[in-house]
Design a protein around this motif. Structure first.
Motif, PDB file in Angstrom:
ATOM      1  N   LEU A 113       0.880  -1.164   0.000  1.00 18.39           N
ATOM      2  CA  LEU A 113       0.000   0.000   0.000  1.00 18.39           C
ATOM      3  C   LEU A 113       0.913   1.207   0.000  1.00 18.39           C
ATOM      4  CD1 LEU A 113      -2.804   1.420   0.437  1.00 18.39           C
ATOM      5  CD2 LEU A 113      -2.316   1.250   2.898  1.00 18.39           C
ATOM      6  N   TRP A 114       0.655   2.163  -0.883  1.00 14.21           N
ATOM      7  CA  TRP A 114       1.532   3.318  -0.974  1.00 14.21           C
ATOM      8  C   TRP A 114       0.740   4.611  -1.085  1.00 14.21           C
ATOM      9  CZ3 TRP A 114       0.306   5.682  -5.474  1.00 14.21           C
ATOM     10  CH2 TRP A 114      -0.070   4.895  -6.564  1.00 14.21           C
ATOM     11  N   ALA A 115       1.393   5.709  -0.684  1.00 10.87           N
ATOM     12  CA  ALA A 115       0.876   7.058  -0.884  1.00 10.87           C
ATOM     13  C   ALA A 115       1.655   7.670  -2.041  1.00 10.87           C
ATOM     14  CB  ALA A 115       1.043   7.890   0.376  1.00 10.87           C
ATOM     15  N   GLY A 116       0.940   8.379  -2.898  1.00 15.03           N
ATOM     16  CA  GLY A 116       1.575   8.993  -4.055  1.00 15.03           C
ATOM     17  C   GLY A 116       2.017  10.416  -3.781  1.00 15.03           C
ATOM     18  N   VAL A 117       2.678  11.009  -4.763  1.00 14.06           N
ATOM     19  CA  VAL A 117       3.078  12.407  -4.688  1.00 14.06           C
ATOM     20  C   VAL A 117       2.661  13.115  -5.973  1.00 14.06           C
ATOM     21  CG1 VAL A 117       5.018  11.974  -3.128  1.00 14.06           C
ATOM     22  CG2 VAL A 117       5.417  12.043  -5.593  1.00 14.06           C
ATOM     23  N   SER A 118       2.407  14.417  -5.845  1.00 17.96           N
ATOM     24  CA  SER A 118       2.021  15.205  -7.004  1.00 17.96           C
ATOM     25  C   SER A 118       2.616  16.602  -6.871  1.00 17.96           C
ATOM     26  CB  SER A 118       0.492  15.286  -7.065  1.00 17.96           C
ATOM     27  OG  SER A 118       0.084  16.072  -8.159  1.00 17.96           O
ATOM     28  N   PRO A 119       3.226  17.107  -7.929  1.00 16.48           N
ATOM     29  CA  PRO A 119       3.457  16.467  -9.208  1.00 16.48           C
ATOM     30  C   PRO A 119       4.616  15.460  -9.127  1.00 16.48           C
ATOM     31  CG  PRO A 119       4.455  18.650  -9.211  1.00 16.48           C
ATOM     32  CD  PRO A 119       3.749  18.495  -7.886  1.00 16.48           C
ATOM     33  N   GLU A 120       4.589  14.488 -10.027  1.00 16.52           N
ATOM     34  CA  GLU A 120       5.640  13.465 -10.043  1.00 16.52           C
ATOM     35  C   GLU A 120       6.894  13.928 -10.788  1.00 16.52           C
ATOM     36  OE1 GLU A 120       4.105   9.788 -11.582  1.00 16.52           O
ATOM     37  OE2 GLU A 120       2.868   9.423  -9.815  1.00 16.52           O
ATOM     38  N   ALA A 121       6.741  14.891 -11.699  1.00 15.30           N
ATOM     39  CA  ALA A 121       7.842  15.281 -12.596  1.00 15.30           C
ATOM     40  C   ALA A 121       9.133  15.679 -11.881  1.00 15.30           C
ATOM     41  CB  ALA A 121       7.383  16.391 -13.542  1.00 15.30           C
ATOM     42  N   PRO A 122       9.116  16.530 -10.848  1.00 17.22           N
ATOM     43  CA  PRO A 122      10.410  16.886 -10.245  1.00 17.22           C
ATOM     44  C   PRO A 122      11.073  15.703  -9.532  1.00 17.22           C
ATOM     45  CG  PRO A 122       8.604  17.932  -9.041  1.00 17.22           C
ATOM     46  CD  PRO A 122       8.012  17.289 -10.260  1.00 17.22           C
ATOM     47  N   ALA A 180      28.712   5.081 -12.621  1.00 20.83           N
ATOM     48  CA  ALA A 180      29.790   4.678 -11.706  1.00 20.83           C
ATOM     49  C   ALA A 180      29.897   3.158 -11.599  1.00 20.83           C
ATOM     50  CB  ALA A 180      29.568   5.289 -10.323  1.00 20.83           C
ATOM     51  N   GLY A 181      29.041   2.439 -12.326  1.00 20.45           N
ATOM     52  CA  GLY A 181      29.150   0.983 -12.376  1.00 20.45           C
ATOM     53  C   GLY A 181      28.283   0.216 -11.391  1.00 20.45           C
ATOM     54  N   PHE A 182      27.344   0.894 -10.731  1.00 19.92           N
ATOM     55  CA  PHE A 182      26.473   0.193  -9.780  1.00 19.92           C
ATOM     56  C   PHE A 182      25.215  -0.302 -10.486  1.00 19.92           C
ATOM     57  CE2 PHE A 182      29.001   3.017  -7.163  1.00 19.92           C
ATOM     58  CZ  PHE A 182      29.376   2.188  -6.116  1.00 19.92           C
ATOM     59  N   GLU A 183      24.774  -1.492 -10.088  1.00 21.37           N
ATOM     60  CA  GLU A 183      23.512  -2.040 -10.606  1.00 21.37           C
ATOM     61  C   GLU A 183      22.362  -1.319  -9.934  1.00 21.37           C
ATOM     62  OE1 GLU A 183      22.149  -4.520 -12.753  1.00 21.37           O
ATOM     63  OE2 GLU A 183      24.141  -4.334 -13.613  1.00 21.37           O
ATOM     64  N   THR A 184      21.354  -0.965 -10.713  1.00 21.43           N
ATOM     65  CA  THR A 184      20.138  -0.374 -10.158  1.00 21.43           C
ATOM     66  C   THR A 184      18.950  -1.177 -10.660  1.00 21.43           C
ATOM     67  OG1 THR A 184      19.924   1.176 -11.994  1.00 21.43           O
ATOM     68  CG2 THR A 184      21.141   1.947 -10.057  1.00 21.43           C
ATOM     69  N   GLU A 185      17.791  -0.965 -10.026  1.00 18.55           N
ATOM     70  CA  GLU A 185      16.587  -1.667 -10.448  1.00 18.55           C
ATOM     71  C   GLU A 185      16.203  -1.221 -11.857  1.00 18.55           C
ATOM     72  OE1 GLU A 185      13.953  -2.723  -6.655  1.00 18.55           O
ATOM     73  OE2 GLU A 185      13.979  -0.592  -7.143  1.00 18.55           O
ATOM     74  N   HIS A 186      15.655  -2.150 -12.627  1.00 20.55           N
ATOM     75  CA  HIS A 186      15.320  -1.841 -14.008  1.00 20.55           C
ATOM     76  C   HIS A 186      13.824  -1.654 -14.232  1.00 20.55           C
ATOM     77  CE1 HIS A 186      19.421  -2.377 -15.308  1.00 20.55           C
ATOM     78  NE2 HIS A 186      19.472  -3.513 -14.649  1.00 20.55           N
ATOM     79  N   ARG A 187      13.021  -1.788 -13.173  1.00 19.83           N
ATOM     80  CA  ARG A 187      11.587  -1.563 -13.372  1.00 19.83           C
ATOM     81  C   ARG A 187      11.306  -0.060 -13.378  1.00 19.83           C
ATOM     82  NH1 ARG A 187       9.398  -4.002  -7.632  1.00 19.83           N
ATOM     83  NH2 ARG A 187      11.195  -3.332  -6.462  1.00 19.83           N
ATOM     84  N   GLY A 188      10.161   0.300 -13.927  1.00 18.71           N
ATOM     85  CA  GLY A 188       9.807   1.704 -14.035  1.00 18.71           C
ATOM     86  C   GLY A 188       9.732   2.393 -12.679  1.00 18.71           C
ATOM     87  N   PHE A 189      10.076   3.666 -12.654  1.00 22.88           N
ATOM     88  CA  PHE A 189      10.076   4.436 -11.415  1.00 22.88           C
ATOM     89  C   PHE A 189       8.725   5.093 -11.219  1.00 22.88           C
ATOM     90  CE2 PHE A 189      10.850   8.518  -9.173  1.00 22.88           C
ATOM     91  CZ  PHE A 189      11.251   7.994  -7.963  1.00 22.88           C
ATOM     92  N   ARG A 190       8.134   4.886 -10.062  1.00 26.30           N
ATOM     93  CA  ARG A 190       6.880   5.540  -9.671  1.00 26.30           C
ATOM     94  C   ARG A 190       7.096   6.131  -8.284  1.00 26.30           C
ATOM     95  NH1 ARG A 190       0.767   4.647 -10.290  1.00 26.30           N
ATOM     96  NH2 ARG A 190       0.190   6.632  -9.386  1.00 26.30           N
ATOM     97  N   PRO A 191       7.189   7.468  -8.166  1.00 26.35           N
ATOM     98  CA  PRO A 191       7.417   8.068  -6.843  1.00 26.35           C
ATOM     99  C   PRO A 191       6.294   7.690  -5.882  1.00 26.35           C
ATOM    100  CG  PRO A 191       7.551   9.743  -8.581  1.00 26.35           C
ATOM    101  CD  PRO A 191       7.045   8.492  -9.205  1.00 26.35           C
ATOM    102  N   HIS A 192       6.669   7.168  -4.727  1.00 17.06           N
ATOM    103  CA  HIS A 192       5.669   6.762  -3.733  1.00 17.06           C
ATOM    104  C   HIS A 192       6.327   6.593  -2.366  1.00 17.06           C
ATOM    105  CE1 HIS A 192       7.529   2.916  -4.763  1.00 17.06           C
ATOM    106  NE2 HIS A 192       7.122   2.496  -3.568  1.00 17.06           N
ATOM    107  N   ILE A 193       5.476   6.525  -1.354  1.00 14.25           N
ATOM    108  CA  ILE A 193       5.900   6.252   0.008  1.00 14.25           C
ATOM    109  C   ILE A 193       5.203   4.966   0.427  1.00 14.25           C
ATOM    110  CG2 ILE A 193       5.863   7.058   2.406  1.00 14.25           C
ATOM    111  CD1 ILE A 193       5.523   9.948   1.095  1.00 14.25           C
TER     112      ILE A 193
END
Length: 189
Positions: free
Chosen positions: A85-94, A109-122
């Motif tokens: 369960l998450w809370a969203g943020v608005s606007p998401e653009a910044p 810098a050579g670090f692995e990061t997640e490859h799924r789409g980013f959705r700002p949330h808490i």
């Protein structure tokens, strides 16, 4: 090896409103006050000597501070059998811009990061496999407003397992630039 991620801290008043959502739902593992944050880039386990590199690349991020409103609720997974369960943020653009700059620096810098789409949330709650439905919670609170989140910095967090779930500690803070005040506009020639 420490587990680390970049994120944004949440103001106390917003945390208070999010924590007020806590209701008895079978399978829910509600986040504590100290666990509430907005993840930007999850890194995972790194060697101690890699922390300096992460700090350096994070210091290269350059953008003005901004504000978003914490508003609305959603679920990852079907609301009848949620994973989060998450809370969203608005606007998401910044937030997406901050994520984009930071994730590009971390990847360069050579670090692995997640490859799924980013959705700002808490993340407000995580759920076990046999979780109960949160449809009624979403119907009742899905459009709630939880307050303003000023983003003046982002943080490198350490994550360690604890009795009540993950324990997050601030390793380093990275300030954003002050927003350009309209009264501070450069002189026109």
């Amino acid at each position: 090896m420490p587990r680390v991620f970049f994120g944004v801290e949440i103001p106390s008043e917003v945390k208070k409103r999010l924590l007020a959502l806590k209701t008895p739902i079978n399978g829910a593992r509600w986040q504590s006050r100290n666990q509430l944050h907005m993840t930007l880039v999850f890194i995972g386990s790194v060697k101690d000597e890699d922390l300096d590199t992460l700090s350096y690349v994070a210091s290269l991020v350059s953008m003005p501070a901004f504000e978003v409103e914490v508003t609305g609720l959603g679920a990852f997974g079907r609301p009848e059998h949620p994973r989060n369960l998450w809370a969203g943020v608005s606007p998401e653009a910044p937030v997406a811009e901050l994520y984009g700059q930071l994730s590009a620096q971390v990847a360069a810098a050579g670090f692995e990061t997640e490859h799924r789409g980013f959705r700002p949330h808490i993340t407000v709650s995580r759920f076990r496999k046999q979780a109960a439905s949160i449809v009624s919670l979403l119907e009742e609170h899905g459009q709630d407003r939880f307050g303003v989140l000023p983003v003046t910095e982002f943080v490198l967090f350490g994550s360690a397992p604890g009795a009540g779930g993950s324990v997050y500690t601030v390793i380093e803070r990275f300030p954003l630039q002050p927003p350009l005040d309209e009264t501070d506009q450069p002189d026109q020639i």
